[in-house]
Motif scaffolding. Structure first.
Motif, mmCIF file in Angstrom:
data_model
loop_
_atom_site.group_PDB
_atom_site.id
_atom_site.type_symbol
_atom_site.label_atom_id
_atom_site.label_comp_id
_atom_site.label_asym_id
_atom_site.label_seq_id
_atom_site.Cartn_x
_atom_site.Cartn_y
_atom_site.Cartn_z
ATOM 1 N N PRO A 35 -6.600 107.391 55.533
ATOM 2 C CA PRO A 35 -5.754 108.563 54.678
ATOM 3 C C PRO A 35 -4.990 107.594 53.730
ATOM 4 O O PRO A 35 -4.636 106.494 53.831
ATOM 5 N N ASP A 43 -1.780 108.089 53.570
ATOM 6 C CA ASP A 43 -0.572 107.641 54.233
ATOM 7 C C ASP A 43 -0.583 106.063 54.997
ATOM 8 O O ASP A 43 -1.495 106.164 55.976
ATOM 9 N N ASN A 92 0.752 104.803 57.404
ATOM 10 C CA ASN A 92 0.831 104.907 58.692
ATOM 11 C C ASN A 92 0.244 106.119 59.370
ATOM 12 O O ASN A 92 0.168 106.134 60.498
ATOM 13 N N GLY A 93 -0.889 106.372 58.492
ATOM 14 C CA GLY A 93 -1.587 107.330 59.215
ATOM 15 C C GLY A 93 -2.779 106.959 59.928
ATOM 16 O O GLY A 93 -3.190 105.666 59.578
ATOM 17 N N GLU A 94 -3.340 107.553 60.731
ATOM 18 C CA GLU A 94 -4.452 106.776 61.435
ATOM 19 C C GLU A 94 -5.669 107.277 60.740
ATOM 20 O O GLU A 94 -6.306 108.329 60.343
ATOM 21 N N GLU A 127 -9.704 107.701 60.704
ATOM 22 C CA GLU A 127 -10.745 108.763 61.531
ATOM 23 C C GLU A 127 -12.139 108.235 61.417
ATOM 24 O O GLU A 127 -12.640 108.129 60.299
#
Ligand code: WT7
Length: 634
Positions: A86, A88, A90-92, A94
């Protein structure tokens, strides 16, 4: 079997010879051994470049999503098909496994069916780089609907032109998109576009940024609840080899954008084959192409080519500079990317930044680096080679086009010795020809000319949607019996090709193909503008930037305002990518006696190469050139 994967230069030359001497045997061999067919073809190839018409694997029956998904389920259901990263930081990430992708595509396909979408219907996809984009593309292909992805940076006007050109029934979009630290109101753009698109019956909306948007009763539907309610199995529609797979719009030098139509079997075979060889993809590798799926690079080398090989394809939502210019390298390190494919404009932009952004990351996973979209200059090539590849990772400078569907000229890494700025050698099955101005083929080496292809390859576009005559005029009439690419090229003493750039009025800005005509139309829509002409001039990062010469109906007080308004018009009608870097309000444009604007002269002035303007004797008013050179820029 061995022909599918080329692993030595000797093998390349052998395979290449066979592919030219016996193209039908060559391609049917590849097609037979490596794909799933419901019925084999009756005829490998029928073609006539005069008409023009090309048909590959006629009579065969297949579904491309079965080849890209279902057939991998018995061996790699739990392996990652799409690795989504993603915007962000800090987003994970997928991991979408092949099993999960299968389920998501089936559900989405059932949602399309529930909205009455059938085989042959056109569906416009206007989405950011989120999983729904790849899934919706595949869902269309699952049921035989023709997808047309419109890059989500295009304006409402550009979107509505494309929707209407192909009579799309449905638009798939999202509430909005992230772009670095900003958000973009995609649904608002769609709403505006749809004011001019009466034929669109439904809009499916993915939720991405959770913004408060307008949903039109009866027309707009949130995607998530419909996906949840839909069945997770969907039998693939069995397609004919030549059934249309997608339309993708590309700019021409004149007129409205061209809806290039690609068909099913040939496109699948060629993109899969070139993916395997150009990236030397091995089981377990993590492959990353930074393009947007809104361009052909994303169609062929994020979605179809990689998935047809059962690969793991990384899909990144964001931009290279968010949160800072180390983002690409951080992703390479974190996900241990093995093949990295990007555009020269991105390389040049990142090369301007501190090397610390690069050096703080471990890039040792990289095995292959790729470049695409425009000629890569020597400096950018060396920076890529030295700092990203650490001088031991081959760079493939891959040349191709929206129209060609797949890579036509490229080194094969670890096989073809590379040479900076050279796309090197044709892929098997590709027969290039350099042509002179009299329409004669130039034989031998150390020569330069206009680049044509003499023989059909499986993924050549079949037509321009709704305008076959334009297809013929644009690609098959400049040189009888040959496909003309619009590019110039030279062939060195060893037979390597170097693409020198466009020889028509298409300008490549940051790797985006922009035609001059639509931009001039947008400028001319300004009430004060009489006439305009756009040319490209060299730019450090973008490769080319746009320079506009504008004549006015009557003088204006505030030229700065006018220039701002002109760029606003361009943004509205095409998109911010087509904005002009420089605008010159001029007294007149250099025209021939027949009224044709001599862009060659304007290009030289814009590039500061005024020492040698060439022959200006055919100009109606040669004085105009001097006055253009004397005018100051606003
Ligand atoms: C034009 C096609 C192919 C996907 C992205 C662009 C230029 C493309 C190279 C390269 C020199 C290149 C050509 C071509 N181009 N790759 N490696 N070296 N020029 O697709 O938007 O259809 O643009 O891009 O001029 O004709 P496209």
């Amino acid at each position: 079997m061995s022909q599918y994967h080329i692993q030595s230069l000797e093998a390349y030359f052998k395979v290449y010879r066979e592919s030219v001497n016996r193209p039908e045997e060559f391609w049917s061999g590849i097609a037979q051994d490596h794909f799933l067919w419901h019925k084999k073809w009756d005829r490998v190839l029928a073609w006539d470049f005069e008409k023009p018409e090309v048909r590959w694997f006629e009579g065969a029956k297949l579904n491309i999503t079965e080849n890209c998904i279902d057939r991998h389920l018995s061996t790699k259901a739990d392996e990652t098909a799409i690795l989504f990263v993603p915007n962000d930081p800090n987003g994970e990430a997928e991991k979408i496994s092949y099993r999960n992708l299968h389920e998501r595509v089936c559900r989405f396909a059932n949602v399309l069916k529930n909205h009455g979408i059938k085989k042959g219907d056109r569906v416009i996809i206007y989405l950011p780089m989120i999983p729904e984009l790849a899934v919706s593309v595949l869902a269309c292909a699952r049921i035989g609907a023709i997808h047309s992805v419109v890059f989500a940076g295009f304006s409402a006007t550009a979107l509505s032109t494309r929707i209407n050109d192909c009579d799309a029934k449905m638009v798939i979009t999202s509430d909005g998109s992230y772009r670095g630290s900003k958000t973009i109101d995609l649904k608002g753009i769609v709403d505006q576009a749809l004011d001019d698109c009466p034929a669109v019956q439904s809009v499916l909306v993915a939720q991405r940024i959770h913004s408060d948007i307008h949903m039109q009763e009866g027309r707009d539907h949130w995607l998530a609840p419909e996906l949840a309610a839909a069945s997770s199995s969907c039998e693939p529609e069995i397609m004919d080899a030549e059934d249309p797979l997608f339309i993708l719009y590309t700019s021409g030098s004149t007129g409205k954008p061209k809806g290039m139509l690609h068909s099913t079997a040939g496109y699948m075979v060629y993109t899969a084959y070139t993916f395997k060889n150009c990236f030397q993809y091995e089981e377990g590798d993590i492959y990353w192409c930074t393009a947007d799926i809104g361009w052909i690079t994303g169609h062929s080398y994020i979605v179809y080519g990689p998935l047809a090989n059962g690969a793991t394809t990384l899909m990144y939502e964001g931009v290279p500079s968010h949160p800072d210019c180390s983002r690409f390298w951080q992703i390479v390190e974190e996900h241990k990317v093995n093949q990295f494919y990007t555009a020269p404009t991105a390389i040049r932009a990142l090369a301007k930044e501190s090397l610390d952004f690069v050096n703080k990351h471990d890039l040792s996973s990289l095995k292959v680096l790729g470049s695409v979209g425009e000629p890569i200059n020597e400096e950018a090539w060396h920076w890529y080679n030295d700092h990203i590849g650490k001088k031991n990772t081959p760079i493939i400078d891959s040349w191709w086009q929206t129209e060609t569907g797949g890579i036509l000229i490229s080194p094969i890494p670890y096989v073809t010795p590379t040479k900076p700025t050279f796309a090197t050698l044709p892929m098997p099955g590709i027969q290039p020809a350099l042509m002179d101005e009299n329409g004669q083929e130039i034989h031998g080496n150390q020569v330069q000319g206009r680049l044509c292809i003499k023989y059909p390859w499986p993924s050549i576009a079949r037509t321009i949607w709704g305008d076959h005559l334009r297809y013929k005029d644009t690609y098959f009439s400049a040189f009888a019996g040959k496909y003309f690419t619009g590019d110039g090229a030279l062939r060195d003493e060893t037979g390597y090709y170097r693409i020198t750039g466009r020889v028509d009025d298409v300008i490549i800005v940051s790797g985006h193909n922009l035609g001059t005509a639509p931009i001039e139309d947008a400028i001319n829509a300004h009430p004060q503008v009489a006439e305009s002409a756009i040319v490209g001039y060299p730019h450090d990062i973008k490769g080319n930037a746009l320079y506009g010469y504008v004549t006015l109906k009557s003088p204006v007080e505030n030229q700065e305002n006018l220039c701002r308004e002109i760029n606003q018009l361009i943004s509205q009608q095409i998109g911010p990518i087509a904005k002009l870097d420089k605008i010159q309000i001029t007294q007149g444009l250099p025209k021939t006696r027949s009224g044709k604007i001599m862009r060659r002269i304007l290009r030289k002035i814009a590039s500061n190469e005024t020492d040698n303007l060439g022959d200006i004797s055919t100009l109606l008013d040669p004085e105009v050139v001097k006055s253009i050179m004397d005018e100051a820029l606003v």
